[in-house]
Design a protein around this motif. Structure first.
Motif, PDB file in Angstrom:
ATOM      1  N   GLU A  42       0.817  -1.211   0.000  1.00 51.76           N
ATOM      2  CA  GLU A  42       0.000   0.000   0.000  1.00 51.76           C
ATOM      3  C   GLU A  42       0.851   1.263   0.000  1.00 51.76           C
ATOM      4  O   GLU A  42       0.494   2.276  -0.618  1.00 51.76           O
ATOM      5  CB  GLU A  42      -0.919  -0.003   1.218  1.00 51.76           C
ATOM      6  N   SER A  43       1.996   1.219   0.655  1.00 55.25           N
ATOM      7  CA  SER A  43       2.850   2.409   0.732  1.00 55.25           C
ATOM      8  C   SER A  43       3.319   2.864  -0.645  1.00 55.25           C
ATOM      9  O   SER A  43       3.592   4.058  -0.841  1.00 55.25           O
ATOM     10  CB  SER A  43       4.060   2.130   1.622  1.00 55.25           C
ATOM     11  N   THR A  44       3.404   1.960  -1.604  1.00 52.48           N
ATOM     12  CA  THR A  44       3.898   2.332  -2.938  1.00 52.48           C
ATOM     13  C   THR A  44       2.865   3.124  -3.725  1.00 52.48           C
ATOM     14  O   THR A  44       3.191   3.653  -4.799  1.00 52.48           O
ATOM     15  CB  THR A  44       4.316   1.090  -3.746  1.00 52.48           C
ATOM     16  N   TYR A  45       1.645   3.197  -3.205  1.00 52.73           N
ATOM     17  CA  TYR A  45       0.592   3.993  -3.855  1.00 52.73           C
ATOM     18  C   TYR A  45       0.416   5.357  -3.191  1.00 52.73           C
ATOM     19  O   TYR A  45      -0.560   6.061  -3.454  1.00 52.73           O
ATOM     20  CB  TYR A  45      -0.727   3.210  -3.861  1.00 52.73           C
ATOM     21  N   HIS A  46       1.385   5.705  -2.348  1.00 47.70           N
ATOM     22  CA  HIS A  46       1.366   7.006  -1.677  1.00 47.70           C
ATOM     23  C   HIS A  46       2.721   7.703  -1.789  1.00 47.70           C
ATOM     24  O   HIS A  46       3.036   8.577  -0.979  1.00 47.70           O
ATOM     25  CB  HIS A  46       0.974   6.836  -0.205  1.00 47.70           C
ATOM     26  N   LEU A  47       3.493   7.321  -2.783  1.00 47.80           N
ATOM     27  CA  LEU A  47       4.787   7.965  -2.989  1.00 47.80           C
ATOM     28  C   LEU A  47       4.593   9.408  -3.420  1.00 47.80           C
ATOM     29  O   LEU A  47       3.569   9.754  -4.021  1.00 47.80           O
ATOM     30  CB  LEU A  47       5.589   7.205  -4.048  1.00 47.80           C
ATOM     31  N   ASN A  48       5.566  10.224  -3.128  1.00 44.30           N
ATOM     32  CA  ASN A  48       5.481  11.643  -3.461  1.00 44.30           C
ATOM     33  C   ASN A  48       6.766  12.072  -4.162  1.00 44.30           C
ATOM     34  O   ASN A  48       7.868  11.847  -3.668  1.00 44.30           O
ATOM     35  CB  ASN A  48       5.284  12.471  -2.186  1.00 44.30           C
ATOM     36  N   TRP A  49       6.591  12.679  -5.335  1.00 40.06           N
ATOM     37  CA  TRP A  49       7.726  13.232  -6.075  1.00 40.06           C
ATOM     38  C   TRP A  49       7.189  14.427  -6.871  1.00 40.06           C
ATOM     39  O   TRP A  49       6.775  14.282  -8.012  1.00 40.06           O
ATOM     40  CB  TRP A  49       8.346  12.166  -6.987  1.00 40.06           C
ATOM     41  N   PRO A  50       7.170  15.612  -6.252  1.00 35.48           N
ATOM     42  CA  PRO A  50       6.436  16.755  -6.814  1.00 35.48           C
ATOM     43  C   PRO A  50       7.213  17.586  -7.829  1.00 35.48           C
ATOM     44  O   PRO A  50       7.251  18.818  -7.755  1.00 35.48           O
ATOM     45  CB  PRO A  50       6.114  17.572  -5.565  1.00 35.48           C
ATOM     46  N   ALA A  51       7.830  16.936  -8.798  1.00 37.97           N
ATOM     47  CA  ALA A  51       8.517  17.699  -9.840  1.00 37.97           C
ATOM     48  C   ALA A  51       7.512  18.531 -10.628  1.00 37.97           C
ATOM     49  O   ALA A  51       6.439  18.031 -10.988  1.00 37.97           O
ATOM     50  CB  ALA A  51       9.263  16.762 -10.783  1.00 37.97           C
ATOM     51  N   PRO A  52       7.817  19.781 -10.925  1.00 37.47           N
ATOM     52  CA  PRO A  52       6.879  20.608 -11.693  1.00 37.47           C
ATOM     53  C   PRO A  52       6.869  20.218 -13.160  1.00 37.47           C
ATOM     54  O   PRO A  52       7.844  19.664 -13.684  1.00 37.47           O
ATOM     55  CB  PRO A  52       7.448  22.024 -11.520  1.00 37.47           C
ATOM     56  N   GLY A  53       5.764  20.511 -13.816  1.00 39.93           N
ATOM     57  CA  GLY A  53       5.722  20.433 -15.264  1.00 39.93           C
ATOM     58  C   GLY A  53       6.291  21.711 -15.853  1.00 39.93           C
ATOM     59  O   GLY A  53       6.828  22.566 -15.143  1.00 39.93           O
ATOM     60  N   ASN A  54       6.149  21.850 -17.172  1.00 33.47           N
ATOM     61  CA  ASN A  54       6.645  23.045 -17.837  1.00 33.47           C
ATOM     62  C   ASN A  54       5.810  23.290 -19.092  1.00 33.47           C
ATOM     63  O   ASN A  54       6.189  22.867 -20.186  1.00 33.47           O
ATOM     64  CB  ASN A  54       8.126  22.887 -18.191  1.00 33.47           C
ATOM     65  N   PRO A  55       4.655  23.955 -18.943  1.00 32.00           N
ATOM     66  CA  PRO A  55       3.778  24.176 -20.103  1.00 32.00           C
ATOM     67  C   PRO A  55       4.451  24.928 -21.241  1.00 32.00           C
ATOM     68  O   PRO A  55       4.143  24.676 -22.412  1.00 32.00           O
ATOM     69  CB  PRO A  55       2.615  24.982 -19.503  1.00 32.00           C
ATOM     70  N   GLU A  56       5.372  25.835 -20.918  1.00 32.34           N
ATOM     71  CA  GLU A  56       6.067  26.576 -21.978  1.00 32.34           C
ATOM     72  C   GLU A  56       6.922  25.632 -22.827  1.00 32.34           C
ATOM     73  O   GLU A  56       6.918  25.705 -24.063  1.00 32.34           O
ATOM     74  CB  GLU A  56       6.943  27.669 -21.365  1.00 32.34           C
ATOM     75  N   LEU A  57       7.655  24.744 -22.165  1.00 31.35           N
ATOM     76  CA  LEU A  57       8.436  23.751 -22.898  1.00 31.35           C
ATOM     77  C   LEU A  57       7.512  22.792 -23.643  1.00 31.35           C
ATOM     78  O   LEU A  57       7.807  22.404 -24.785  1.00 31.35           O
ATOM     79  CB  LEU A  57       9.333  22.980 -21.941  1.00 31.35           C
ATOM     80  N   ALA A  58       6.404  22.411 -23.030  1.00 37.46           N
ATOM     81  CA  ALA A  58       5.453  21.526 -23.692  1.00 37.46           C
ATOM     82  C   ALA A  58       4.955  22.139 -25.002  1.00 37.46           C
ATOM     83  O   ALA A  58       4.823  21.444 -26.021  1.00 37.46           O
ATOM     84  CB  ALA A  58       4.275  21.236 -22.765  1.00 37.46           C
ATOM     85  N   ASP A  59       4.716  23.444 -24.983  1.00 38.96           N
ATOM     86  CA  ASP A  59       4.287  24.140 -26.193  1.00 38.96           C
ATOM     87  C   ASP A  59       5.379  24.099 -27.257  1.00 38.96           C
ATOM     88  O   ASP A  59       5.102  23.881 -28.447  1.00 38.96           O
ATOM     89  CB  ASP A  59       3.929  25.587 -25.848  1.00 38.96           C
ATOM     90  N   GLN A  60       6.615  24.270 -26.847  1.00 39.57           N
ATOM     91  CA  GLN A  60       7.737  24.210 -27.782  1.00 39.57           C
ATOM     92  C   GLN A  60       7.867  22.807 -28.380  1.00 39.57           C
ATOM     93  O   GLN A  60       8.092  22.648 -29.591  1.00 39.57           O
ATOM     94  CB  GLN A  60       9.028  24.597 -27.075  1.00 39.57           C
ATOM     95  N   ILE A  61       7.723  21.793 -27.538  1.00 36.21           N
ATOM     96  CA  ILE A  61       7.788  20.410 -28.012  1.00 36.21           C
ATOM     97  C   ILE A  61       6.681  20.140 -29.021  1.00 36.21           C
ATOM     98  O   ILE A  61       6.910  19.550 -30.088  1.00 36.21           O
ATOM     99  CB  ILE A  61       7.683  19.444 -26.818  1.00 36.21           C
ATOM    100  N   GLU A  62       5.490  20.577 -28.689  1.00 35.99           N
ATOM    101  CA  GLU A  62       4.352  20.391 -29.603  1.00 35.99           C
ATOM    102  C   GLU A  62       4.622  21.042 -30.951  1.00 35.99           C
ATOM    103  O   GLU A  62       4.360  20.447 -32.015  1.00 35.99           O
ATOM    104  CB  GLU A  62       3.092  20.968 -28.969  1.00 35.99           C
TER     105      GLU A  62
END
Length: 269
Positions: free
Chosen positions: A81-101
């Motif tokens: 059960e503990s493996t379904y409560h892991l936390n790794w809050p890396a941010p996204g990057n919508p600006e980079l996502a737009d460039q990739i798109e």
């Protein structure tokens, strides 16, 4: 900023990084952990963002994650059960996502956007090990569910300019992925994995990039190919990495075994 390399890394099985028994292979998974930690130390201060192409996300067309704060997607089953409560809050990057798109569309692809899907374990598990501080923005890009090699090499070529802009491109999969083979751990499985790995390493290290990519596109003709990849989703991120490599040659970056099976990772550039 110097041109960054491209990686194809093994992400291991499920949430292996927090399993006390390491699937009864503490040596194999210990080696993988050391490799990912070393990769993280190398780039933790040198890059602006990370783009991950994971074996665990397939869509009809290339789909880019535009979320600002993606959650984690616990896309594995039967673990504590503990493996379904892991936390790794890396941010996204919508600006980079737009460039990739935009780069992908400029190469002739139709694309889609995704805002809510979390980082799957092909992304968050290896990056939790490599970048535990979760301080670097991460964007995830899907595979195309046809899994066609030429499509994914072309997709990778579209992404190549990002390497000059501080974006570390990582294809996350496995050089061997046959669950029955992993579970059987017999001599025939190990022999098949070794045969395929020998072919794969020779292919990736070919300094003639056109021949390298041609051989990768015809990977099903390789020794024991279908025994090692009954379905190729864990192999396909390598095609994206090879495409993003451009004219850069490949090198072995990881060499080890997991559950008795030969596993390799590669670096281009």
């Amino acid at each position: 900023m110097a041109r960054l390399p491209v990686y194809f890394i093994p992400h291991g099985g499920g949430p292996w990084h927090v399993m006390n028994d390491a699937f009864d292979d503490p040596v194999g998974y210990g080696h993988l952990k050391e490799y990912l930690e070393k990769l993280g130390r190398q780039f933790s201060q040198e890059i602006k963002a990370i783009l991950v192409i994971s074996a665990h996300w397939e869509e009809d067309v290339p789909t880019v994650h535009f979320g600002s704060n993606p959650p984690l997607l616990y896309d594995y089953y039967g673990f504590p059960e503990s493996t379904y409560h892991l936390n790794w809050p890396a941010p996204g990057n919508p600006e980079l996502a737009d460039q990739i798109e935009n780069l992908i569309r400029a190469s002739g692809f139709t694309t889609k956007r995704e805002y809510h899907r979390g980082f799957d374990h092909g992304t968050f598990v290896p990056l939790m090990v490599a970048f535990p501080k979760a301080h670097i923005p991460v964007v995830q890009l899907s595979l195309v569910k046809t899994l066609e090699p030429a499509t994914h090499i072309k997709l990778g070529k579209a992404l190549e300019p990002l390497r000059n802009e501080g974006v570390l491109i990582i294809g996350s999969g496995m050089s061997y992925h046959n669950m029955r083979g992993f579970m059987s751990q017999n001599s025939n499985t190990s022999l098949n994995a070794q045969k395929f790995d020998d072919w794969l390493t020779k292919t990736v290290l070919n300094t003639d990039v056109h021949t390298r990519n041609y051989e990768l596109m015809n990977w099903q003709k390789a020794p024991a190919a279908m025994e090692c990849h009954p379905r190729s989703e864990h192999f396909v991120p390598l095609f994206v990495a090879a495409g993003a490599a451009g004219n850069d040659t490949g090198n072995i970056d990881y060499c080890g075994t997991l559950m008795g099976v030969k596993i390799s990772g590669y670096k281009f550039g």
